[in-house]
Design an enzyme around this catalytic site. Structure first.
Site, PDB file in Angstrom:
ATOM      1  N   ASN A 108       0.742  -1.215  -0.086  1.00 47.39           N
ATOM      2  CA  ASN A 108       0.057  -0.087  -0.010  1.00 47.39           C
ATOM      3  C   ASN A 108       0.929   1.248  -0.002  1.00 47.39           C
ATOM      4  OD1 ASN A 108      -2.559   1.456   0.465  1.00 47.39           O
ATOM      5  ND2 ASN A 108      -1.668   1.726   2.566  1.00 47.39           N
ATOM      6  N   HIS A 110       0.657   4.914   1.497  1.00 48.17           N
ATOM      7  CA  HIS A 110      -0.308   5.778   2.187  1.00 48.17           C
ATOM      8  C   HIS A 110       0.466   7.323   2.540  1.00 48.17           C
ATOM      9  CE1 HIS A 110      -2.737   6.552   5.644  1.00 48.17           C
ATOM     10  NE2 HIS A 110      -1.848   7.222   6.333  1.00 48.17           N
ATOM     11  N   ASP A 146      -2.842   0.244   8.038  1.00 48.88           N
ATOM     12  CA  ASP A 146      -1.670   0.958   7.872  1.00 48.88           C
ATOM     13  C   ASP A 146      -0.465   0.676   9.126  1.00 48.88           C
ATOM     14  OD1 ASP A 146      -2.829   2.376   5.727  1.00 48.88           O
ATOM     15  OD2 ASP A 146      -3.821   3.791   7.278  1.00 48.88           O
TER      16      ASP A 146
HETATM   17  C1  GAR Z   1      -2.966   9.052  -2.835  1.00 43.32           C
HETATM   18  O1  GAR Z   1      -2.568  10.300  -1.892  1.00 43.32           O
HETATM   19  C2  GAR Z   1      -2.840   7.732  -1.719  1.00 43.32           C
HETATM   20  O2  GAR Z   1      -1.536   7.885  -0.951  1.00 43.32           O
HETATM   21  C3  GAR Z   1      -4.017   7.903  -1.015  1.00 43.32           C
HETATM   22  O3  GAR Z   1      -5.126   8.213  -1.939  1.00 43.32           O
HETATM   23  C4  GAR Z   1      -4.539   9.300  -2.975  1.00 43.32           C
HETATM   24  C5  GAR Z   1      -4.987   8.230  -4.229  1.00 43.32           C
HETATM   25  O4  GAR Z   1      -4.589   9.312  -5.273  1.00 43.32           O
HETATM   26  N1  GAR Z   1      -4.223   6.728  -0.491  1.00 43.32           N
HETATM   27  C6  GAR Z   1      -4.908   6.623   0.837  1.00 43.32           C
HETATM   28  O5  GAR Z   1      -5.094   7.511   1.485  1.00 43.32           O
HETATM   29  C7  GAR Z   1      -4.847   5.270   1.326  1.00 43.32           C
HETATM   30  N2  GAR Z   1      -5.113   5.259   2.792  1.00 43.32           N
HETATM   31  P1  GAR Z   1      -4.733   8.578  -6.857  1.00 43.32           P
HETATM   32  O6  GAR Z   1      -5.891   7.850  -6.926  1.00 43.32           O
HETATM   33  O7  GAR Z   1      -4.505   9.669  -7.833  1.00 43.32           O
HETATM   34  O8  GAR Z   1      -3.440   7.732  -6.877  1.00 43.32           O
END
Ligand code: GAR
Length: 219
Positions: A108, A110, A146
């Site tokens: 993942n 995060h 996480d």
């Molecule tokens: C990213 O910032 C990722 O780190 C976060 O969602 C966003 C997705 O962006 N993930 C989380 O928060 C997971 N807990 P994207 O769809 O443009 O890749």
């Protein structure tokens, strides 16, 4: 491990992290192919980034319960025979059954410097806490949210003028090279995870690798 490595991506939203993996494959930085993109949001923009035959999407509300959704997702992921499963903006908690089925190859990204700010709203929480630095972490997934072993991190400063949005945008600029470099390293097979410990070339990784200004992971 296949060469190129077979990668399944789980995504719920716009898919910029998926796009960076696709770009890395296109430019030869990542020896892999995307064998499926899986989403809990049938309208997710991430799905449009791959050919229709590589897309799987279902709404959890169409299933009897959480376990039934997870089972269907896990079966679909397993059917594409991936070496690695990458959660790239997948916003739904994965059940223990799913995590255990893909143990050791489920990753993942995060948006925080774990163990700080697990869960949601990480950028707002970093500002609220007065953190001088914030960033992103790539970690192995375990059933606890996480909480898995962190392979690599990238840092950005938190500025006095930051809003959650400006900070999120700054973090995203390091998330992309962080994810690409991490997955590129994983597919070499030099990294393994055992009982919460990450091994690199058989040696225990004592602290997460960090992304330097050239986009390279250093110890
Ligand atoms: C990213 O910032 C990722 O780190 C976060 O969602 C966003 C997705 O962006 N993930 C989380 O928060 C997971 N807990 P994207 O769809 O443009 O890749």
């Amino acid at each position: 491990m296949n060469s190129p490595a077979r990668i399944a991506v789980l995504a719920s939203g716009r898919g910029s992290n998926l796009q960076c993996l696709l770009d890395g494959i296109g430019s030869g930085q990542l020896d892999a192919r995307i064998v499926g993109v899986f989403s809990d949001k049938p309208g997710a923009a991430a799905l449009d980034k791959v050919a229709p035959e590589l897309r799987w999407a279902s709404a959890p509300k169409d299933f009897d319960n959480r376990e039934a959704f997870d089972q269907a997702l896990a079966d679909a992921v397993a059917a594409c025979n991936p070496d690695w499963i990458i959660c790239a903006g997948y916003m739904r908690i994965l059940g223990t059954g799913f995590v255990e089925r893909f143990n050791g190859r489920l990753i993942n990204i995060h948006p925080s410097l774990l163990p700080l700010h697990k869960g949601l709203h990480t950028h707002a929480r970093a500002i609220e806490a007065g953190d001088a630095e914030h960033g992103a972490s790539v970690h192995f997934v375990v059933p606890e949210l996480d909480a898995g072993a962190v392979l690599a991190q990238a840092r950005v400063p938190v500025l006095p003028s930051d809003t959650p949005e400006t900070l999120a945008n700054r973090v995203l600029t390091v998330e992309h090279p962080l994810l690409l470099a991490s997955v590129a390293l994983l597919v070499t097979g030099r990294i393994t995870e055992q009982d919460g410990e990450i091994l690199c070339d058989g040696q225990s990784l004592l602290r997460p690798l960090r992304l330097d200004s050239a986009g390279v992971l250093v110890g």
